[in-house]
Design a protein around this motif. Sequence first.
Motif, PDB file in Angstrom:
ATOM      1  N   THR A 162      11.494   4.984   7.963  1.00  0.00           N
ATOM      2  CA  THR A 162      10.144   5.274   8.429  1.00  0.00           C
ATOM      3  C   THR A 162       9.836   6.719   8.070  1.00  0.00           C
ATOM      4  N   HIS A 163       8.756   6.915   7.343  1.00  0.00           N
ATOM      5  CA  HIS A 163       8.330   8.254   6.954  1.00  0.00           C
ATOM      6  C   HIS A 163       7.133   8.642   7.811  1.00  0.00           C
ATOM      7  N   ILE A 164       7.235   9.796   8.447  1.00  0.00           N
ATOM      8  CA  ILE A 164       6.256  10.221   9.448  1.00  0.00           C
ATOM      9  C   ILE A 164       5.580  11.499   8.983  1.00  0.00           C
ATOM     10  N   LEU A 165       4.262  11.547   9.096  1.00  0.00           N
ATOM     11  CA  LEU A 165       3.528  12.775   8.803  1.00  0.00           C
ATOM     12  C   LEU A 165       2.714  13.163  10.030  1.00  0.00           C
ATOM     13  N   LEU A 188       6.791   3.970   0.307  1.00  0.00           N
ATOM     14  CA  LEU A 188       6.901   5.071   1.257  1.00  0.00           C
ATOM     15  C   LEU A 188       7.014   4.644   2.712  1.00  0.00           C
ATOM     16  N   ASN A 189       6.334   3.574   3.111  1.00  0.00           N
ATOM     17  CA  ASN A 189       6.275   3.204   4.526  1.00  0.00           C
ATOM     18  C   ASN A 189       5.882   4.423   5.359  1.00  0.00           C
ATOM     19  N   LEU A 190       4.748   5.023   4.991  1.00  0.00           N
ATOM     20  CA  LEU A 190       4.288   6.251   5.627  1.00  0.00           C
ATOM     21  C   LEU A 190       3.397   5.947   6.825  1.00  0.00           C
ATOM     22  N   LYS A 191       3.666   6.631   7.939  1.00  0.00           N
ATOM     23  CA  LYS A 191       2.840   6.523   9.137  1.00  0.00           C
ATOM     24  C   LYS A 191       2.365   7.908   9.543  1.00  0.00           C
ATOM     25  N   VAL A 192       1.098   7.983   9.943  1.00  0.00           N
ATOM     26  CA  VAL A 192       0.476   9.271  10.255  1.00  0.00           C
ATOM     27  C   VAL A 192       0.186   9.376  11.743  1.00  0.00           C
ATOM     28  N   VAL A 193       0.595  10.488  12.325  1.00  0.00           N
ATOM     29  CA  VAL A 193       0.222  10.829  13.691  1.00  0.00           C
ATOM     30  C   VAL A 193      -0.787  11.967  13.598  1.00  0.00           C
ATOM     31  N   GLN A 194      -2.058  11.674  13.898  1.00  0.00           N
ATOM     32  CA  GLN A 194      -3.076  12.719  13.841  1.00  0.00           C
ATOM     33  C   GLN A 194      -3.176  13.376  15.207  1.00  0.00           C
ATOM     34  N   LEU A 195      -2.803  14.646  15.245  1.00  0.00           N
ATOM     35  CA  LEU A 195      -2.855  15.415  16.486  1.00  0.00           C
ATOM     36  C   LEU A 195      -4.178  16.177  16.548  1.00  0.00           C
ATOM     37  N   VAL A 196      -4.892  16.028  17.647  1.00  0.00           N
ATOM     38  CA  VAL A 196      -6.156  16.739  17.833  1.00  0.00           C
ATOM     39  C   VAL A 196      -6.089  17.543  19.127  1.00  0.00           C
ATOM     40  N   ARG A 197      -6.953  18.531  19.196  1.00  0.00           N
ATOM     41  CA  ARG A 197      -7.037  19.367  20.391  1.00  0.00           C
ATOM     42  C   ARG A 197      -8.476  19.821  20.572  1.00  0.00           C
ATOM     43  N   ARG A 257      -3.999   0.186   8.648  1.00  0.00           N
ATOM     44  CA  ARG A 257      -3.454  -0.755   9.640  1.00  0.00           C
ATOM     45  C   ARG A 257      -1.948  -0.551   9.813  1.00  0.00           C
ATOM     46  N   GLY A 258      -1.548  -0.330  11.057  1.00  0.00           N
ATOM     47  CA  GLY A 258      -0.142  -0.134  11.369  1.00  0.00           C
ATOM     48  C   GLY A 258       0.396   1.220  10.985  1.00  0.00           C
ATOM     49  N   ARG A 259      -0.490   2.113  10.533  1.00  0.00           N
ATOM     50  CA  ARG A 259      -0.021   3.390   9.992  1.00  0.00           C
ATOM     51  C   ARG A 259      -0.721   4.609  10.594  1.00  0.00           C
ATOM     52  N   TYR A 260      -1.533   4.432  11.615  1.00  0.00           N
ATOM     53  CA  TYR A 260      -2.314   5.560  12.131  1.00  0.00           C
ATOM     54  C   TYR A 260      -2.321   5.553  13.651  1.00  0.00           C
ATOM     55  N   MET A 261      -2.055   6.739  14.210  1.00  0.00           N
ATOM     56  CA  MET A 261      -2.131   6.918  15.656  1.00  0.00           C
ATOM     57  C   MET A 261      -2.803   8.254  15.946  1.00  0.00           C
ATOM     58  N   LEU A 262      -3.780   8.231  16.835  1.00  0.00           N
ATOM     59  CA  LEU A 262      -4.465   9.447  17.269  1.00  0.00           C
ATOM     60  C   LEU A 262      -3.832   9.928  18.566  1.00  0.00           C
ATOM     61  N   LEU A 263      -3.501  11.211  18.617  1.00  0.00           N
ATOM     62  CA  LEU A 263      -2.844  11.779  19.784  1.00  0.00           C
ATOM     63  C   LEU A 263      -3.566  13.061  20.196  1.00  0.00           C
ATOM     64  N   ARG A 264      -4.069  13.093  21.434  1.00  0.00           N
ATOM     65  CA  ARG A 264      -4.678  14.321  21.945  1.00  0.00           C
ATOM     66  C   ARG A 264      -3.591  15.225  22.510  1.00  0.00           C
ATOM     67  N   TYR A 265      -3.661  16.486  22.148  1.00  0.00           N
ATOM     68  CA  TYR A 265      -2.693  17.461  22.639  1.00  0.00           C
ATOM     69  C   TYR A 265      -2.709  17.525  24.165  1.00  0.00           C
ATOM     70  N   TYR A 282       6.887   6.957  19.899  1.00  0.00           N
ATOM     71  CA  TYR A 282       8.064   6.329  19.300  1.00  0.00           C
ATOM     72  C   TYR A 282       7.888   4.814  19.185  1.00  0.00           C
ATOM     73  N   SER A 283       7.224   4.216  20.146  1.00  0.00           N
ATOM     74  CA  SER A 283       6.974   2.782  20.086  1.00  0.00           C
ATOM     75  C   SER A 283       6.099   2.430  18.892  1.00  0.00           C
ATOM     76  N   PHE A 284       5.069   3.229  18.654  1.00  0.00           N
ATOM     77  CA  PHE A 284       4.190   3.000  17.505  1.00  0.00           C
ATOM     78  C   PHE A 284       4.967   3.103  16.203  1.00  0.00           C
ATOM     79  N   LEU A 285       5.891   4.041  16.135  1.00  0.00           N
ATOM     80  CA  LEU A 285       6.647   4.257  14.905  1.00  0.00           C
ATOM     81  C   LEU A 285       7.801   3.277  14.737  1.00  0.00           C
ATOM     82  N   GLY A 286       8.112   2.526  15.808  1.00  0.00           N
ATOM     83  CA  GLY A 286       9.215   1.579  15.727  1.00  0.00           C
ATOM     84  C   GLY A 286      10.576   2.234  15.816  1.00  0.00           C
ATOM     85  N   LEU A 287      10.644   3.403  16.458  1.00  0.00           N
ATOM     86  CA  LEU A 287      11.894   4.139  16.609  1.00  0.00           C
ATOM     87  C   LEU A 287      12.340   4.115  18.068  1.00  0.00           C
ATOM     88  N   ASP A 288      13.637   4.245  18.270  1.00  0.00           N
ATOM     89  CA  ASP A 288      14.180   4.350  19.620  1.00  0.00           C
ATOM     90  C   ASP A 288      14.099   5.799  20.080  1.00  0.00           C
TER      91      ASP A 288
END
Length: 445
Positions: free
Chosen positions: A90-93, A258-267, A327-335, A350-356
């Motif tokens: 899993t590749h995370i940005l 790549l199996n790239l997944k993006v976590v977009q952090l906003v504030r 689809r399956g590759r984007y999560m929005l996260l508020r600081y 971690y659940s979204f990324l499929g990691l323990d």
Amino acid sequence: MQCSWKSMMLLVLASIAIQYTAIRTFSTKPLSLLYSVGLAPRGHAVNCSLKDLTKLGQETIESSDQGCDETRTPFSPASTSDSSNVNKRTHILILATTRSGSSFVGQLFNQHPEVFYLFEPLYHVQLALLPRLSQSRNPAERRVMLGAARELLRSLYHCQLSSLENYIRPRPSNHTTDKLFRRGASRSLCTPPVCEASLGRETQSLVLTDEGECARRCGPLNITLATDTCRAKLHAAIKTVRIPQVSDLRALMEDPRLNLKVVQLVRDPRGILASRIETFRDTYRLWRLWRATGRRPHNLDLGQINTVCEDFLRSVSTGLARPAWLRGRYMLLRYEDLARFPLQKAKELYSFLGLDLDHSVEEWIINNTRGSSDLSSRQKFTTVRDSAANAENWRLKLSFDMVVYTQTACQPLLELLGYKRVFHPRELRNLSHSLVENRTFLPFL
């Protein structure tokens, strides 16, 4: 739309520079110039004239996936021969902007024993090519930076860390350098086997108290050893503040290797502004003058915060529109949500990324979200802080006039993300009333 001769000359010179580095790094890949500046997405046959390229250089970033006459071509067997192995990773940005809490989010992955984490490797791309692009709002200039950034990200996720050598200054000798930007922020680069070349068995019990201690005790970074460590890890994560919008990553998101997944952090942009004023004192000197005198300087660069809101709005709007390629590759996260509920949000992440969620990550969260507010105010780059108290303490640092300007300029973004506006100084200072609405932003699954 016409470009000035200066802009065109800058684009041509930068393209030549990128072509040179791309040829050195990807000598077996055709059309390296087109790929490196982002004019040709992977898997396309391209037929562009010089006129077409000039036109593309003038287009806005949102049209980065459109260009000259194209014919879709399948990936060659050679390019997919190892896809089955790569796709297990899993590749995370972490996609963010400066002073939005991205260092904290990065540590949520850096603490995991099976994640290879890199802190801001694109810093070297920016510094080597066009340093002034950090504040550039010219679409053609940003396009140059983004093309090289995408190519480097692709290489780094495939653990081709030698690609970084083309951008590090001075250039590494014998694949060894002491100039990697904030190397100490990555545990993988400060522990065995990368570090034991200098410390031997002593490294097994090495406890680093700050980033600088990594370089002092581990010595220069051996990029070959770092590459081996990257390949040995199950996953890879990269944090960057140098990609403005998620749409700039579409070519990478659609790459099946790549199996790239993006976590977009906003504030809240008001919080970002307050933090930047305290951290980047020279760059934000006129903002501090406004705060101290109550008068806005006539030469104040309002674009310093306007650009943040514009990029956030476009990027978040793209993500929330849920295009098929995300689809399956984007999560929005508020600081602010992460600061108030760190363990809960980490589990969701971690659940979204499929990691323990490893116990070491949980322990780090507990130890680093209960620090003193005084510590966080004195150490601007620390991740140890009272996270809940820190979430809205910007309300005590900005003048009411500065808040009014920012929330007016960024009103569409505030509404989209659930940040409340204030209309009176007393309302601003009343910290018992949160300005963060209770909203749930579900990952796009």
